[in-house]
Scaffold this motif. Structure first.
Motif, PDB file in Angstrom:
ATOM      1  N   ASP A  21      15.917  -3.614  19.086  1.00 39.23           N
ATOM      2  CA  ASP A  21      15.875  -2.272  18.396  1.00 39.23           C
ATOM      3  C   ASP A  21      14.735  -1.301  18.991  1.00 39.23           C
ATOM      4  O   ASP A  21      14.728  -0.303  18.748  1.00 39.23           O
ATOM      5  CB  ASP A  21      15.295  -2.915  16.831  1.00 39.23           C
ATOM      6  N   LEU A  22      13.746  -1.965  19.274  1.00 42.78           N
ATOM      7  CA  LEU A  22      12.783  -1.249  19.937  1.00 42.78           C
ATOM      8  C   LEU A  22      13.346  -0.418  21.114  1.00 42.78           C
ATOM      9  O   LEU A  22      13.018   0.697  21.342  1.00 42.78           O
ATOM     10  CB  LEU A  22      11.508  -2.218  20.668  1.00 42.78           C
ATOM     11  N   LEU A  23      14.256  -1.005  22.192  1.00 41.46           N
ATOM     12  CA  LEU A  23      14.718  -0.231  23.219  1.00 41.46           C
ATOM     13  C   LEU A  23      15.546   0.655  22.663  1.00 41.46           C
ATOM     14  O   LEU A  23      15.938   1.559  23.356  1.00 41.46           O
ATOM     15  CB  LEU A  23      15.341  -1.392  24.172  1.00 41.46           C
ATOM     16  N   ASN A  24      16.273   0.291  21.777  1.00 39.68           N
ATOM     17  CA  ASN A  24      17.438   1.414  20.996  1.00 39.68           C
ATOM     18  C   ASN A  24      16.704   2.447  20.554  1.00 39.68           C
ATOM     19  O   ASN A  24      17.168   3.490  20.453  1.00 39.68           O
ATOM     20  CB  ASN A  24      18.162   0.713  19.774  1.00 39.68           C
ATOM     21  N   ALA A  25      15.338   2.588  20.266  1.00 47.92           N
ATOM     22  CA  ALA A  25      14.652   3.725  19.764  1.00 47.92           C
ATOM     23  C   ALA A  25      13.386   3.771  20.627  1.00 47.92           C
ATOM     24  O   ALA A  25      12.325   4.088  20.308  1.00 47.92           O
ATOM     25  CB  ALA A  25      14.084   3.447  18.178  1.00 47.92           C
ATOM     26  N   ARG A  26      13.822   3.843  22.103  1.00 47.50           N
ATOM     27  CA  ARG A  26      12.827   4.027  22.953  1.00 47.50           C
ATOM     28  C   ARG A  26      11.984   5.200  22.790  1.00 47.50           C
ATOM     29  O   ARG A  26      10.489   5.242  23.477  1.00 47.50           O
ATOM     30  CB  ARG A  26      13.274   3.739  24.447  1.00 47.50           C
ATOM     31  N   THR A  30       5.683   4.179  23.865  1.00 47.95           N
ATOM     32  CA  THR A  30       5.223   4.605  25.343  1.00 47.95           C
ATOM     33  C   THR A  30       6.233   3.873  26.432  1.00 47.95           C
ATOM     34  O   THR A  30       6.850   2.881  25.960  1.00 47.95           O
ATOM     35  CB  THR A  30       3.650   4.177  25.379  1.00 47.95           C
ATOM     36  N   ASP A  31       5.889   4.657  27.550  1.00 50.41           N
ATOM     37  CA  ASP A  31       6.600   4.054  28.536  1.00 50.41           C
ATOM     38  C   ASP A  31       6.289   2.648  29.031  1.00 50.41           C
ATOM     39  O   ASP A  31       7.360   1.648  29.172  1.00 50.41           O
ATOM     40  CB  ASP A  31       6.433   5.086  29.927  1.00 50.41           C
ATOM     41  N   ARG A  35       8.778  -0.648  28.994  1.00 49.23           N
ATOM     42  CA  ARG A  35       8.943  -1.420  30.185  1.00 49.23           C
ATOM     43  C   ARG A  35       8.523  -3.084  29.759  1.00 49.23           C
ATOM     44  O   ARG A  35       9.249  -3.907  30.377  1.00 49.23           O
ATOM     45  CB  ARG A  35       7.784  -1.022  31.296  1.00 49.23           C
ATOM     46  N   VAL A  36       7.517  -3.109  28.970  1.00 46.97           N
ATOM     47  CA  VAL A  36       7.187  -4.465  28.642  1.00 46.97           C
ATOM     48  C   VAL A  36       8.254  -5.331  27.766  1.00 46.97           C
ATOM     49  O   VAL A  36       8.733  -6.364  28.045  1.00 46.97           O
ATOM     50  CB  VAL A  36       5.736  -4.677  27.928  1.00 46.97           C
ATOM     51  N   GLU A  40      10.410  -8.520  28.927  1.00 47.00           N
ATOM     52  CA  GLU A  40      10.588  -9.539  28.001  1.00 47.00           C
ATOM     53  C   GLU A  40      11.841  -9.997  27.710  1.00 47.00           C
ATOM     54  O   GLU A  40      12.320 -11.027  27.780  1.00 47.00           O
ATOM     55  CB  GLU A  40       9.829  -9.615  26.511  1.00 47.00           C
ATOM     56  N   LEU A  41      12.816  -8.908  27.415  1.00 49.51           N
ATOM     57  CA  LEU A  41      14.359  -9.340  27.185  1.00 49.51           C
ATOM     58  C   LEU A  41      14.939  -9.926  28.544  1.00 49.51           C
ATOM     59  O   LEU A  41      15.811 -10.828  28.553  1.00 49.51           O
ATOM     60  CB  LEU A  41      15.116  -8.124  26.892  1.00 49.51           C
ATOM     61  N   LYS A  42      14.633  -9.360  29.616  1.00 49.91           N
ATOM     62  CA  LYS A  42      14.997  -9.804  30.898  1.00 49.91           C
ATOM     63  C   LYS A  42      14.640 -11.424  31.196  1.00 49.91           C
ATOM     64  O   LYS A  42      15.430 -12.005  31.545  1.00 49.91           O
ATOM     65  CB  LYS A  42      14.399  -8.930  32.239  1.00 49.91           C
TER      66      LYS A  42
END
Length: 185
Positions: A21-26, A30-31, A35-36, A40-42
Motif C-alpha cells: 500500500d505504501l509503495l502504491n501511494a509512493r 519521502t524518497d 526506498r526503505v 524491506e519488501l525485497k
C-alpha cells in the motif's frame, strides 16, 4: 538512531499488504521512506503470486466499494424528504453522515433533491406571488416537480455518477495492468 534506521525498524513490523500500500501511494511519502519500504519488501522475497493476490484483493475492495457506495441510492422516502425539506437545518445531519461514510451517490442525490425541491418551491412561489397562480396551482408545481426531479436524477445525475466512477476504475485497472506488463518486460 538515524531516520533510515527508524524507518527500517518501523517497516519491519508492517505486513506485506501495508508495505505494498505504501509503495502504491509512493507520492505521499519521502524518497527515503519509499526506498526503505522497497528494501524491506525485497528482503522478504515476495513471490509473483503474492503480488497478484494483493492486486486482486484491491480490485475486490474497489468492487465492494462500488456496490456499497455507488449503486446504493436513496430510497423513495429519503428522496421525498430531501425534496420537501430542503432547508439545510433538516438535511445537514443526513448529508454529514453520508459524507463521513463516503456514500457518494447518496450524498450527491441528497444535494440534488434538495436543490430541485428549492427550485420548484421557488417557481411555485413566484407563480403565486407575481403571476396570479392560485395557491393550489403553486403547490401542484412544487409537488409535481418531484416527478421531474426523479426523471432528471435517474437520467443525468445518478447514471453520470456511476459512469464517471466506473470510468475511473477502468482507467486504474488499465494503468495497473500496463505497469504489471512493463515490470515483467
Amino acid at each position: 538512531m538515524s531516520e533510515k534506521e527508524d524507518l527500517t525498524e518501523l517497516y519491519a513490523r508492517y505486513t506485506n499488504e501495508e508495505l505494498l500500500d505504501l509503495l502504491n501511494a509512493r507520492e505521499n511519502y519521502t524518497d527515503l521512506a519509499v526506498r526503505v519500504a522497497f528494501e524491506e519488501l525485497k528482503n522478504r522475497n515476495l513471490g509473483e503470486q503474492e503480488i497478484k493476490d494483493y492486486i486482486t484483493s484491491k480490485f475486490k475492495k474497489a468492487e465492494q466499494f462500488i456496490a456499497e457506495n455507488i449503486h446504493n441510492e436513496l430510497s423513495l422516502q429519503l428522496k421525498s424528504y430531501f425534496y420537501f425539506f430542503w432547508l439545510p437545518i433538516f438535511t445537514f445531519p443526513f448529508q454529514l453522515n453520508y459524507k463521513e461514510e463516503r456514500l457518494i451517490l447518496k450524498l450527491k442525490q441528497s444535494n440534488f433533491y434538495s436543490l430541485m425541491g428549492f427550485c420548484f418551491f421557488t417557481i411555485g412561489t413566484i407563480g403565486y406571488l407575481f403571476l396570479g397562480f392560485s395557491l393550489l396551482s403553486a403547490l401542484a408545481i412544487w409537488v409535481g416537480g418531484i416527478i421531474m426531479a426523479m426523471v432528471l436524477d435517474h437520467r443525468f445525475n445518478r447514471n453520470k455518477i456511476i459512469r464517471d466512477f466506473e470510468r475511473t476504475i477502468r482507467k486504474y485497472q488499465n494503468e495497473s495492468s500496463e505497469s504489471g506488463t512493463n515490470e515483467n518486460s
